[in-house]
Structure formats: structure tokens, C-alpha cells
Design a protein around this motif. Structure first.
Motif, PDB file in Angstrom:
ATOM      1  N   ALA A  71      11.499  -3.966  -7.604  1.00  0.00           N
ATOM      2  CA  ALA A  71      11.752  -2.632  -8.165  1.00  0.00           C
ATOM      3  C   ALA A  71      11.924  -1.593  -7.046  1.00  0.00           C
ATOM      4  O   ALA A  71      12.735  -0.668  -7.159  1.00  0.00           O
ATOM      5  N   VAL A  72      11.162  -1.753  -5.971  1.00  0.00           N
ATOM      6  CA  VAL A  72      11.268  -0.840  -4.831  1.00  0.00           C
ATOM      7  C   VAL A  72      12.648  -0.932  -4.189  1.00  0.00           C
ATOM      8  O   VAL A  72      13.258   0.081  -3.814  1.00  0.00           O
ATOM      9  N   GLU A  73      13.165  -2.147  -4.057  1.00  0.00           N
ATOM     10  CA  GLU A  73      14.487  -2.332  -3.465  1.00  0.00           C
ATOM     11  C   GLU A  73      15.577  -1.629  -4.262  1.00  0.00           C
ATOM     12  O   GLU A  73      16.533  -1.087  -3.697  1.00  0.00           O
ATOM     13  N   ALA A  74      15.414  -1.602  -5.576  1.00  0.00           N
ATOM     14  CA  ALA A  74      16.433  -0.999  -6.433  1.00  0.00           C
ATOM     15  C   ALA A  74      16.265   0.510  -6.601  1.00  0.00           C
ATOM     16  O   ALA A  74      17.189   1.189  -7.061  1.00  0.00           O
ATOM     17  N   ALA A  75      15.101   1.040  -6.239  1.00  0.00           N
ATOM     18  CA  ALA A  75      14.809   2.461  -6.464  1.00  0.00           C
ATOM     19  C   ALA A  75      15.512   3.339  -5.432  1.00  0.00           C
ATOM     20  O   ALA A  75      15.735   2.919  -4.295  1.00  0.00           O
TER      21      ALA A  75
ATOM     22  N   PRO B 254      10.335   4.846  -1.768  1.00  0.00           N
ATOM     23  CA  PRO B 254      11.022   4.765  -3.065  1.00  0.00           C
ATOM     24  C   PRO B 254      10.554   5.858  -4.026  1.00  0.00           C
ATOM     25  O   PRO B 254       9.377   6.214  -4.046  1.00  0.00           O
ATOM     26  N   MET B 255      11.476   6.396  -4.793  1.00  0.00           N
ATOM     27  CA  MET B 255      11.140   7.340  -5.867  1.00  0.00           C
ATOM     28  C   MET B 255      11.119   6.530  -7.155  1.00  0.00           C
ATOM     29  O   MET B 255      12.166   6.257  -7.755  1.00  0.00           O
ATOM     30  N   MET B 256       9.929   6.120  -7.573  1.00  0.00           N
ATOM     31  CA  MET B 256       9.771   5.153  -8.661  1.00  0.00           C
ATOM     32  C   MET B 256       9.657   5.836 -10.015  1.00  0.00           C
ATOM     33  O   MET B 256       8.862   6.767 -10.185  1.00  0.00           O
ATOM     34  N   ASN B 257      10.440   5.359 -10.970  1.00  0.00           N
ATOM     35  CA  ASN B 257      10.268   5.756 -12.367  1.00  0.00           C
ATOM     36  C   ASN B 257       9.507   4.630 -13.064  1.00  0.00           C
ATOM     37  O   ASN B 257      10.094   3.774 -13.727  1.00  0.00           O
TER      38      ASN B 257
ATOM     39  N   GLU C   5      -2.639   1.490  -8.648  1.00  0.00           N
ATOM     40  CA  GLU C   5      -2.862   1.763 -10.077  1.00  0.00           C
ATOM     41  C   GLU C   5      -1.583   2.230 -10.772  1.00  0.00           C
ATOM     42  O   GLU C   5      -1.343   1.888 -11.930  1.00  0.00           O
ATOM     43  N   ASN C   6      -0.782   3.008 -10.051  1.00  0.00           N
ATOM     44  CA  ASN C   6       0.411   3.608 -10.650  1.00  0.00           C
ATOM     45  C   ASN C   6       1.719   3.025 -10.113  1.00  0.00           C
ATOM     46  O   ASN C   6       2.791   3.371 -10.596  1.00  0.00           O
ATOM     47  N   HIS C   7       1.611   2.179  -9.103  1.00  0.00           N
ATOM     48  CA  HIS C   7       2.769   1.575  -8.422  1.00  0.00           C
ATOM     49  C   HIS C   7       3.774   2.629  -7.982  1.00  0.00           C
ATOM     50  O   HIS C   7       4.979   2.509  -8.207  1.00  0.00           O
ATOM     51  N   LEU C   8       3.224   3.650  -7.329  1.00  0.00           N
ATOM     52  CA  LEU C   8       4.035   4.671  -6.663  1.00  0.00           C
ATOM     53  C   LEU C   8       3.660   4.698  -5.185  1.00  0.00           C
ATOM     54  O   LEU C   8       2.526   4.371  -4.819  1.00  0.00           O
TER      55      LEU C   8
ATOM     56  N   ASN D 259       3.093  12.933 -16.221  1.00  0.00           N
ATOM     57  CA  ASN D 259       4.013  14.073 -16.278  1.00  0.00           C
ATOM     58  C   ASN D 259       5.281  13.846 -15.473  1.00  0.00           C
ATOM     59  O   ASN D 259       6.036  14.788 -15.212  1.00  0.00           O
ATOM     60  N   GLY D 260       5.521  12.601 -15.070  1.00  0.00           N
ATOM     61  CA  GLY D 260       6.799  12.239 -14.475  1.00  0.00           C
ATOM     62  C   GLY D 260       6.836  12.129 -12.972  1.00  0.00           C
ATOM     63  O   GLY D 260       7.918  11.955 -12.389  1.00  0.00           O
ATOM     64  N   SER D 261       5.698  12.214 -12.284  1.00  0.00           N
ATOM     65  CA  SER D 261       5.709  12.124 -10.827  1.00  0.00           C
ATOM     66  C   SER D 261       6.267  10.779 -10.367  1.00  0.00           C
ATOM     67  O   SER D 261       5.883   9.730 -10.879  1.00  0.00           O
ATOM     68  N   GLN D 262       7.160  10.840  -9.375  1.00  0.00           N
ATOM     69  CA  GLN D 262       7.774   9.629  -8.820  1.00  0.00           C
ATOM     70  C   GLN D 262       7.264   9.305  -7.422  1.00  0.00           C
ATOM     71  O   GLN D 262       7.592   8.268  -6.860  1.00  0.00           O
ATOM     72  N   LEU D 263       6.501  10.208  -6.867  1.00  0.00           N
ATOM     73  CA  LEU D 263       5.923  10.047  -5.533  1.00  0.00           C
ATOM     74  C   LEU D 263       4.626  10.839  -5.496  1.00  0.00           C
ATOM     75  O   LEU D 263       4.561  11.950  -6.022  1.00  0.00           O
ATOM     76  N   LEU D 264       3.591  10.252  -4.880  1.00  0.00           N
ATOM     77  CA  LEU D 264       2.325  10.955  -4.724  1.00  0.00           C
ATOM     78  C   LEU D 264       2.156  11.381  -3.271  1.00  0.00           C
ATOM     79  O   LEU D 264       2.474  10.625  -2.353  1.00  0.00           O
ATOM     80  N   ILE D 265       1.683  12.606  -3.090  1.00  0.00           N
ATOM     81  CA  ILE D 265       1.427  13.148  -1.758  1.00  0.00           C
ATOM     82  C   ILE D 265      -0.046  13.533  -1.682  1.00  0.00           C
ATOM     83  O   ILE D 265      -0.580  14.164  -2.588  1.00  0.00           O
ATOM     84  N   ASN D 266      -0.693  13.131  -0.604  1.00  0.00           N
ATOM     85  CA  ASN D 266      -2.080  13.510  -0.366  1.00  0.00           C
ATOM     86  C   ASN D 266      -2.144  14.314   0.931  1.00  0.00           C
ATOM     87  O   ASN D 266      -1.848  13.796   2.001  1.00  0.00           O
ATOM     88  N   ILE D 267      -2.455  15.600   0.820  1.00  0.00           N
ATOM     89  CA  ILE D 267      -2.663  16.412   2.021  1.00  0.00           C
ATOM     90  C   ILE D 267      -4.165  16.660   2.158  1.00  0.00           C
ATOM     91  O   ILE D 267      -4.850  16.955   1.187  1.00  0.00           O
TER      92      ILE D 267
END
Length: 531
Positions: free
Chosen positions: A255-259, A509-512, A469-472, A436-444
Motif C-alpha cells: 500500500a505504501v508503494e502505491a500511495a 507516503p500519504m496514506m488513506n 496502530e493507524n498504519h500512517l 478526521n482524515g489525517s494521512q500523515l502524523l507529525i510529532n513535534i
């Protein structure tokens, strides 16, 4: 008369002579019994303390994760024939040793940055440790009591332990720091089940293995034979976890390869915590981040990420510093996520927030996220109404307010979720963003508070689970390290060293994608509580 009394006296002397050895023997036996009990009590204390040491060693920075699978065996031996009160004490002792050695850095943070006396820092640490130790204490008491009713540890321990971990995640604001399953963060095939059960499912498996190994050992020592059924059961479940993990990694990698991909750059400024908030150092801070960001442009990033409160001023309010910041953004010509404190006027009231801004290449603010889960006594004072003498451990303008849970930032046609600092240890916050649709998680984050202790490594280990957990993918920017990327199956990539300036870039990857856990949450953990 003498002849009548002599036999009586003789009998008395014989009786006295007969009883004296008996009394001496009883006293000797009683002394041996007391010594035996004392030795057993001391041995039980040593066993419980050993569990605490083994547990801590299974987490970073030591990181001998295999110890988690046997760490509870000494504790289980210490309570196998104990009364509930004694089991509670043994569990409390195990927790006391574990949490003291795991969280020792809390006292250092309070002393170095809170400017509190050493004795008070030790008291703060011990209050936290005492509270956390109640969980293993209650666990030991309950499973010990149930075993006395012929219910083996492996039938109760995994579910009770997971239920207690779940309760600890929200009770008194929550502190799910280094749950048992987190110790396996670098065992990719095992942790994939977190996309169904959360980290609590892995904690249950580890506890089940501990319990079965104990019961097997105990049965053999008592000549009761090998515990085949329980052993085969736990082997089968472990095999299922590993098989599922192997399959899931393959599925997600495809899925990552196709994203669609976006190149993300992390900027680690390594700003001295003692100088960070000095007005005289603000310009130098911006210069450093500007220089590092210019170097990061070599990888042609789509998004540049600066750490938590990288801007040591009120962005959009302090005009000169804001102008200088936006000039850096325009010069780089890419989108930025910038960490900064912020405030909002509500009539006569001013509310402060720990925030992250999304800024476009032209310097326009596209969105703002305000931290939801605040650090007690670091960003707000709990029970301030009842205890007005309590103050925060760090310098700040005032108590921070919480933002809106689940808020995401719109980045073009894509959505990103930002977790600030220790929000990353709370799975429900990341899950709400994915819903809510996040495709990428950022931790600052700013882990400079922790110094060179084990805390930065522990903090990073829990971030891995938010990805799984979310495969993002997760992009993590830390002021002083450890900055890193985590791919959607939990691989840690491009980790930075502590207390060095650094930049890292990677295509992510920007995962849906919405896993079972993303959609349904802690069904397993809640089920354990209800049991």
C-alpha cells in the motif's frame, strides 16, 4: 510422714525434669519457624524487587526487551501461597522498584528546570511512583486471590493487567508511559497486532507467557506434570500474532508503494533550554533554524517541520520576530509546520496555548493546532482552585488551555495531524485525527528537559505504536533529539543523535487508510475492563 511426702517430691522432680527438655525443644522449634518465615519473607521481597528490575531493563535505554517475557515470574512465585494483603505488598514493591528506576529522570527535570529543592524533587518522584505502584499491587492481590480459588494465573493475569493499563491511560489525566507492550517496539512482526488490539493486546500476550512459564515450572516442581494445554495455547496465540504480523507488513508495504509521496524535512535546532526563552537569544535561535532549513532544501522538501516551541515568542503577535520568521519561510519557498506558544483574547480573559502553525510558501497561515493533552504542573496546575499554593515546574506566562481534540490541518488536498510533545503517548489522540482524515502524523516535541537520561528513548519507543496502530507514517521533530521518521509498519528511520544540530529528509507516503483500531479503538482493553 516423710515416707508419705518423699514419693510426691520425687514424682515432682521427675515431672519437672521431664517438662524442661520439652519446653526447650518447643522454643527451639519456634525459633526455627520464625527464622524460616523471616527467610521466606526476605526471599519473597527479593523476588518482587527482581521483577521490578527486569521490567525496567526491558525498556529503553537498556532495551533488553526479551526480559519482559519472564520479568513477572519472580513476582508470581512470591505471591503463589500468600494472603491478599501480602500479595498486595509484593506487587507494590515490584512497582516501586520498577517505576523508580524507569522514571528517575522526573526528579532531574523538576530540579534543573523547575528550580525546586532536591528533597522536594525526590518527593514529587516518589508520589508519582507510589501512585503507579498501586496498579501492580492491585494486580498481584487479585490474581493471587483468584488462584487460591483454583483459577490459574494465565486465565486471569493477561486480562487484569491489560485492564489496569487501560485505566491508567485516563485516570487522573492519564499516564500510559511505557506499557508492557511498548517494550517490544522494535519487534515489527509482533507489534502489527496493535492495529486491532492496540498495545494492550501485546501486553496481554506478554503477561500470558509469563504466567504459563510460571505455572509450568510450578507444576513440574510439585510433580504435577507438564502444563501442556496452557503452553500449547500460548504458543498458538504467539504464532498467530507473528503470522498476522508477517502478512500485515507485506500488505502495508504494498500500500505504501502505491500511495502518493511527499518529502518531509525535520529540523533539529538543539537550542539550549536555559537560553531558549531569553529575549537576547531569540534572534540567534531564528538564525540557526533558518540556516538549517536552507541546508535542508537540498532534498527538495514539500514540508519543513520545526520542533515544539521552536519559536520562543508569540508568533503573529511579536511583529519583528514574526517578520523574520516569515522571511525564512518565503526564502525557502516550501510549507512549514512551526511550533510556537499562542494566545487568544476572550473578552477580558486571555487564554494561552501550546500551538503548531501550518504556513504556506508565501507566508500565509493555513491552519493552527492547539495542544489538547497538557502536562500537569508543566503547562497547567490541576486542582488549582483547591490548592492555590501549587505552581508549575517550568516557567510560563500562565496556565495553558486545551485545544480541540481530533483537529487536523489542511495541507492542499491532504490532511495532517499534529501531536505536540507527550500527546504522542496517548493513542486516542492520534486515532481521533485519523478518523478526521489525517494521512500523515507529525510529532513535534522538546525533549531537552530530559537531558541525556533514558526518557528521550522511552518517549520515542511509544511513538512507534502510533504509526502501527493507524498504519500512517510519523515525522518527529525534536529540539534536541531524538528526531526520526517512523514508517507505517513501525520501522524507525533516520534517527538523530541527542544534543546535536541536525536535519533529516525522507519521502513519506500519504496514506488513506483506517485500520480496525483507527475505526473502533480500544475494544479489547474495554472488554478486559468489563470482564
Amino acid at each position: 510422714m516423710l515416707s508419705l511426702h518423699e514419693p510426691s517430691a520425687s514424682i515432682g522432680r521427675r515431672r519437672t525434669g521431664c517438662w524442661l527438655p520439652t519446653i526447650a525443644t518447643m522454643a527451639k522449634n519456634e525459633k526455627k519457624t520464625i527464622l524460616t518465615i523471616s527467610r521466606k519473607a526476605l526471599f519473597d521481597v527479593m523476588l518482587a524487587a527482581t521483577t521490578g528490575v527486569l521490567l525496567t531493563a526491558s525498556f529503553p535505554r537498556i532495551g533488553w526487551e526479551f526480559l519482559a517475557w519472564v520479568a513477572f515470574i519472580p513476582l508470581l512465585f512470591s505471591i503463589k501461597d500468600a494472603q491478599p494483603a501480602a500479595s498486595f505488598r509484593m506487587g507494590f514493591l515490584a512497582g516501586l522498584v520498577h517505576y523508580t528506576t524507569l522514571l528517575y529522570w522526573v526528579a532531574g527535570v523538576a530540579h534543573h528546570y523547575g528550580q525546586l529543592p532536591g528533597a522536594l524533587c525526590a518527593l514529587i518522584l516518589m508520589l508519582l511512583v507510589f501512585y503507579l505502584s498501586l496498579y501492580p499491587a492491585f494486580f498481584a492481590m487479585v490474581i493471587g486471590k483468584l488462584r487460591a480459588r483454583s483459577i490459574p494465573y494465565y486465565a486471569t493475569g493477561p486480562f487484569i493487567w491489560s485492564a489496569l493499563e487501560y485505566v491508567r491511560s485516563f485516570l487522573l489525566s492519564g499516564f500510559p508511559w511505557e506499557n508492557l507492550g511498548h517494550s517490544q517496539y522494535n519487534r515489527l512482526h509482533l507489534i502489527q497486532v496493535s492495529d486491532i488490539l492496540g498495545v494492550y493486546g501485546l501486553s496481554a500476550l506478554i503477561m500470558a507467557v509469563n504466567a504459563v512459564l510460571f505455572e509450568t515450572w510450578d507444576n513440574i516442581s510439585r510433580n504435577r506434570g507438564f502444563a501442556w494445554k496452557s503452553t500449547l495455547s500460548v504458543v498458538l496465540v504467539t504464532a498467530c500474532f507473528l503470522t498476522y504480523g508477517t502478512w500485515r507488513i507485506g500488505e502495508i508495504d504494498r500500500a505504501v508503494e502505491a500511495a502518493p509521496k511527499r518529502t518531509i524535512a525535520l529540523v533539529q535546532g538543539n537550542i539550549d533550554q536555559y537560553k531558549k526563552w531569553l529575549p537576547s537569544f531569540q534572534h540567534e535561535t531564528l538564525q540557526r533554524y533558518g540556516s538549517l532549513s536552507a541546508d535542508a532544501l537540498k532534498s527538495a522538501p514539500d514540508l519543513m517541520i520545526w520542533p515544539e516551541t521552536a519559536l520562543p515568542f508569540y508568533f503573529l503577535y511579536d511583529r519583528n520576530l514574526t517578520r523574520e520568521t516569515l522571511e525564512i519561510v518565503r526564502t525557502c519557498g516550501v510549507h512549514f509546520v512551526l511550533g510556537s506558544p499562542s494566545f487568544r483574547k476572550m473578552g477580558e480573559e486571555i487564554r494561552y496555548y501550546n500551538s503548531a502553525y501550518l504556513v504556506d510558501p508565501h507566508g500565509r497561515v493555513l491552519g493552527k493546532y492547539d495542544k489538547v493533552h497538557l502536562v500537569p504542573y508543566g503547562e497547567y496546575v490541576p486542582l488549582k482552585r483547591y490548592f492555590p499554593f501549587l505552581g508549575k515546574m517550568v516557567e510560563a506566562v500562565g496556565d495553558f488551555d486545551s485545544g480541540r481534540k481530533g483537529q487536523v490541518l489542511l495541507w492542499g488536498r491532504e490532511k495532517i495531524g499534529v501531536l505536540i510533545c507527550f500527546e504522542a503517548i496517548f493513542p486516542e489522540l492520534a486515532r481521533s485525527m485519523v478518523q478526521n482524515g489525517s494521512q500523515l502524523l507529525i510529532n513535534i516535541t522538546n525533549d531537552a528537559w530530559f537531558g541525556r537520561s533514558s526518557a528521550p528513548y522511552q518517549h520515542l519507543s511509544m511513538v512507534v505504536f502510533r504509526a502501527v496502530e493507524n498504519h500512517l507514517a510519523v515525522a518527529r521533530a525534536a529540539n534536541s533529539g531524538i528526531s526520526a521518521f517512523v514508517d507505517p509498519v513501525g520501522r524507525l528511520l533516520d534517527e538523530t543523535p541527542l544534543f546535536e544540530k541536525a536535519i533529516r529528509s525522507r519521502s513519506l507516503p500519504m496514506m488513506n487508510y483506517k485500520s480496525f483500531y483507527s475505526r473502533h479503538g480500544d475494544v479489547f482493553a474495554i472488554g478486559c475492563v468489563l470482564l
